[in-house]
Design a protein around this motif. Structure first.
Motif, PDB file in Angstrom:
ATOM      1  N   ARG A  89       0.921  -0.712   0.315  1.00 19.47           N
ATOM      2  CA  ARG A  89       0.889   0.401   0.445  1.00 19.47           C
ATOM      3  C   ARG A  89       0.982   1.383  -0.413  1.00 19.47           C
ATOM      4  N   PHE A  92       0.991   3.687  -2.976  1.00 21.06           N
ATOM      5  CA  PHE A  92       0.364   4.261  -3.860  1.00 21.06           C
ATOM      6  C   PHE A  92       0.253   5.395  -2.890  1.00 21.06           C
ATOM      7  N   GLU A  94      -2.458   8.194  -1.251  1.00 25.05           N
ATOM      8  CA  GLU A  94      -3.391   8.137  -0.064  1.00 25.05           C
ATOM      9  C   GLU A  94      -4.340   9.485  -0.526  1.00 25.05           C
ATOM     10  N   ILE A  96      -6.685   5.769  -0.901  1.00 19.71           N
ATOM     11  CA  ILE A  96      -6.856   5.646  -1.976  1.00 19.71           C
ATOM     12  C   ILE A  96      -8.437   4.108  -1.459  1.00 19.71           C
ATOM     13  N   GLU A  97      -9.247   4.367  -2.747  1.00 18.73           N
ATOM     14  CA  GLU A  97      -9.921   3.574  -2.806  1.00 18.73           C
ATOM     15  C   GLU A  97     -10.653   2.783  -3.654  1.00 18.73           C
ATOM     16  N   MET A 100     -10.451   2.517  -8.012  1.00 14.93           N
ATOM     17  CA  MET A 100      -9.779   3.328  -8.521  1.00 14.93           C
ATOM     18  C   MET A 100      -8.610   3.257  -9.496  1.00 14.93           C
ATOM     19  N   VAL A 129      -7.915  -0.830  -8.218  1.00 23.73           N
ATOM     20  CA  VAL A 129      -7.888  -1.357  -7.169  1.00 23.73           C
ATOM     21  C   VAL A 129      -9.059  -2.305  -6.738  1.00 23.73           C
ATOM     22  N   VAL A 137      -2.302  -3.569  -1.417  1.00 26.19           N
ATOM     23  CA  VAL A 137      -3.550  -3.253  -2.421  1.00 26.19           C
ATOM     24  C   VAL A 137      -3.740  -4.221  -3.512  1.00 26.19           C
TER      25      VAL A 137
END
Length: 196
Positions: A89, A92, A94, A96-97, A100, A129, A137
């Motif tokens: 993670r 990536f 933030e 992050i969902e 995406m 994602v 992720v």
């Protein structure tokens, strides 16, 4: 030139611009997506539909409507487990969902090879994602409908002769360029193992 310049006697063929509406369903009839209204494209051009659908509307005129059954190889290809990745993670931004999308993976040392780029940097894979954990992720570059047999209902609304400029450039010039579903179909054929 728009769909209003349609020739009712003209059939879908090379060098025609076709305006359609379409609805994508699972084989059990569950609605998955649709064109969101009329979309226009140069038949068998760069912005055309899937080849199986192109074949199905060839020779048809405005008013034609049919449901086509597409196996995965005729639609968005088989699901490729090698396009699924689990990354730290920390790579990536933030927040992050889920949902995406990223072109390639941030700070990936093997980005060109892993993301399917050629030496010019073209055709990078788009990763979505699909799951999040505290420190991981999950990314998937498969098309959302990869591995699925689909039913596509398509209705031909208009057919017109393409302008010379459209033929030369390989796609239709239309006022509305917000054809998300059509764009997804187009993008899917540019990746490896796709239906185009």
């Amino acid at each position: 030139m728009t769909a209003s310049n349609s020739d009712p006697a003209l059939a879908v063929s090379a060098d025609t611009v076709v305006t359609v509406e379409f609805w994508i369903m699972s084989t059990d009839g569950e609605a998955l997506d649709d064109s969101g209204g009329p979309v226009s494209f140069l038949h068998r051009g760069l912005d055309s539909l899937l080849p199986r659908l192109d074949d199905g509307i060839e020779g048809q005129a405005a008013g034609f409507e049919q449901v086509f059954h597409l196996e995965p190889e005729d639609a968005f290809g088989d699901y490729d487990p090698e396009l699924l990745r689990v990354e730290p993670r920390s790579r990536f931004p933030e927040p992050i969902e889920i949902g995406m999308q990223f072109e390639g993976v941030p700070d990936d040392e093997d980005a060109d090879e892993a993301d399917g780029e050629d030496e010019d940097g073209d055709n990078a894979l788009i990763f979505s994602v699909t799951d999040l954990a505290e420190d991981k992720v999950v990314l998937d570059a498969n098309h959302p409908y990869a591995g699925m047999a689909l039913r596509v209902r398509i209705k031909v609304l208009a057919v017109r002769a393409a302008d010379p400029e459209e033929i030369e450039q390989g796609y239709a010039d239309e006022e509305d360029d917000s054809d998300d579903v059509l764009d997804a179909m187009i993008e899917s054929r540019r990746g490896p193992g796709t239906l185009h």
